[in-house]
Enzyme design. Structure first.
Site, short mmCIF file in Angstrom:
data_model
loop_
_atom_site.label_atom_id
_atom_site.label_comp_id
_atom_site.label_asym_id
_atom_site.label_seq_id
_atom_site.Cartn_x
_atom_site.Cartn_y
_atom_site.Cartn_z
N GLY A 266 14.34 -28.07 6.06
CA GLY A 266 14.88 -27.21 7.11
C GLY A 266 14.85 -25.75 6.69
O GLY A 266 15.08 -25.43 5.52
N GLN A 267 14.61 -24.87 7.67
CA GLN A 267 14.60 -23.43 7.37
C GLN A 267 16.01 -22.87 7.19
O GLN A 267 16.18 -21.72 6.84
CB GLN A 267 13.89 -22.67 8.50
CG GLN A 267 12.38 -22.83 8.43
CD GLN A 267 11.67 -22.27 9.64
OE1 GLN A 267 12.29 -21.71 10.53
NE2 GLN A 267 10.37 -22.43 9.67
N HIS B 114 18.85 -33.00 10.36
CA HIS B 114 18.01 -33.85 9.50
C HIS B 114 17.07 -34.70 10.36
O HIS B 114 15.89 -34.87 10.02
CB HIS B 114 18.87 -34.82 8.68
CG HIS B 114 19.75 -34.16 7.67
ND1 HIS B 114 21.12 -34.17 7.76
CD2 HIS B 114 19.45 -33.49 6.53
CE1 HIS B 114 21.64 -33.53 6.73
NE2 HIS B 114 20.64 -33.11 5.96
N MET C 56 20.28 -35.03 1.05
CA MET C 56 21.43 -35.53 0.31
C MET C 56 22.30 -36.40 1.23
O MET C 56 23.47 -36.62 0.94
CB MET C 56 22.23 -34.37 -0.28
CG MET C 56 21.39 -33.53 -1.25
SD MET C 56 22.33 -32.66 -2.49
CE MET C 56 23.35 -31.61 -1.49
O1 PAF Z 1 18.61 -29.21 0.95
C1 PAF Z 1 19.06 -30.23 0.38
O2 PAF Z 1 19.67 -31.09 1.01
C2 PAF Z 1 18.89 -30.39 -1.12
O3 PAF Z 1 18.96 -29.16 -1.77
C3 PAF Z 1 17.58 -31.11 -1.49
C4 PAF Z 1 16.36 -30.33 -1.06
C5 PAF Z 1 17.56 -32.50 -0.84
C6 PAF Z 1 17.50 -31.29 -3.02
O4 PAF Z 1 18.57 -32.02 -3.52
#
Ligand code: PAF
Length: 288
Positions: A145-146, A34, A27
């Site tokens: 990610g975990q 990330h 997101m």
């Molecule tokens: O973990 C996230 O950032 C969100 O839940 C995802 C997996 C991108 C789905 O919108």
């Protein structure tokens, strides 16, 4: 950098991407956690497609969809610095055309506990957007990610139960030097809250010490120790619990030889900010 904004452009980008392809769903508001997913993705795939989409269907009306941090220019610069050259960045109307009849995805068993209990709309929204994104990009791998442990279990179940030919890969939690797990929501913390926030990691480490070093087998004793640490740092606790690592069901007793260990999970509020974290304990693959 190639940026696709429509589904048609994303499909064209995918069809001209050779070899094994990994998708990294996010997101945005990217941090080192990330970016670590990118290195993980290149361990499996020849090419990586990254998506940034703040998904409205996983937020309840009272939650932070409108104020969720959005830093697109900064995100794209970070992605370029780690070798990402293909990004899908659709609008909300592109993914959810107003004229479409919405399709709900139910996640029985895992949706009414822990995160699902406190955010009942959340996993349905996550599964809905990922089903769309998986169908659009059709990756060989998808990396998560975990830190969002329950989400990772649910996505794994979604892909398995709907026979999608995608390998779901979980990547280790990336922490700040004081142990706080990296999260886009950490920017909401005031300076004082930020000093207290490290109690999440302290509580998880205490659970680990009690189980692995002191040999504690009573989940209630471990949970009570986690609650004490969090409460002493002003956290309002949604849950601080020790669960089976796959079913996420409560345990009568912590068996040291339980396959895959146990998972300690926390969700708690510091002021207006809700944080989650977890740690796998007593397993050969420890997140310490
Ligand atoms: O973990 C996230 O950032 C969100 O839940 C995802 C997996 C991108 C789905 O919108």
């Amino acid at each position: 950098m190639q940026i696709a904004k429509t589904i048609t452009e994303a499909r064209a980008m995918r069809s001209t991407t050779p070899g094994k392809v990994a998708l990294i769903p996010t997101m945005g508001a990217l941090h080192d956690g990330h970016l670590s997913l990118v290195a993980e993705a290149f361990n499996y795939a020849d090419e990586v497609i990254f998506y940034i989409f703040v998904n409205p269907t996983q937020f309840a009306p009272h939650e932070d969809f409108d104020s969720y941090p959005r830093n697109i220019d900064d995100d794209l610069a970070k992605l370029a610095s780690v070798g990402i050259s293909k990004v899908f960045m659709p609008t909300v109307d592109e993914i959810y055309p107003p004229e479409n009849v919405p399709f709900e995805i139910d996640v029985p068993n895992l949706n009414d506990i822990l995160e699902g209990k406190h955010r009942p709309h959340f996993f349905g929204g996550v599964c809905r957007v990922l089903t769309k994104m998986f169908n659009i990009i059709q990756p060989h791998y998808a990396i998560f990610g975990q830190k969002d442990y329950q989400q990772l279990q649910i996505i794994t179940a979604l892909v398995r139960d709907t026979n999608m030919p995608i390998n779901i890969i979980g990547a280790p939690i990336i922490r700040e030097s004081d142990g706080l797990a990296m999260s886009s929501r950490n920017v909401y913390l005031s300076e004082e809250e930020r000093t207290h926030a490290t109690a999440l990691y302290k509580a998880l480490q205490q659970a680990k010490n009690l189980i692995e070093t002191a040999g504690e087998t009573d989940p209630a004793a471990v949970e009570s120790a986690m609650h004490d640490i969090l409460s002493a740092h002003n956290f309002k606790i949604d849950y601080a619990t020790v669960r089976h690592p796959h079913t996420l069901q409560p345990l009568d007793c912590i068996e040291p030889n339980l396959t895959g260990g146990v998972v300690a999970l926390i969700a708690a509020h510091l002021g207006n900010t809700r944080l989650i974290d977890n740690m796998i304990i007593a397993s050969p693959k420890n997140d310490a």
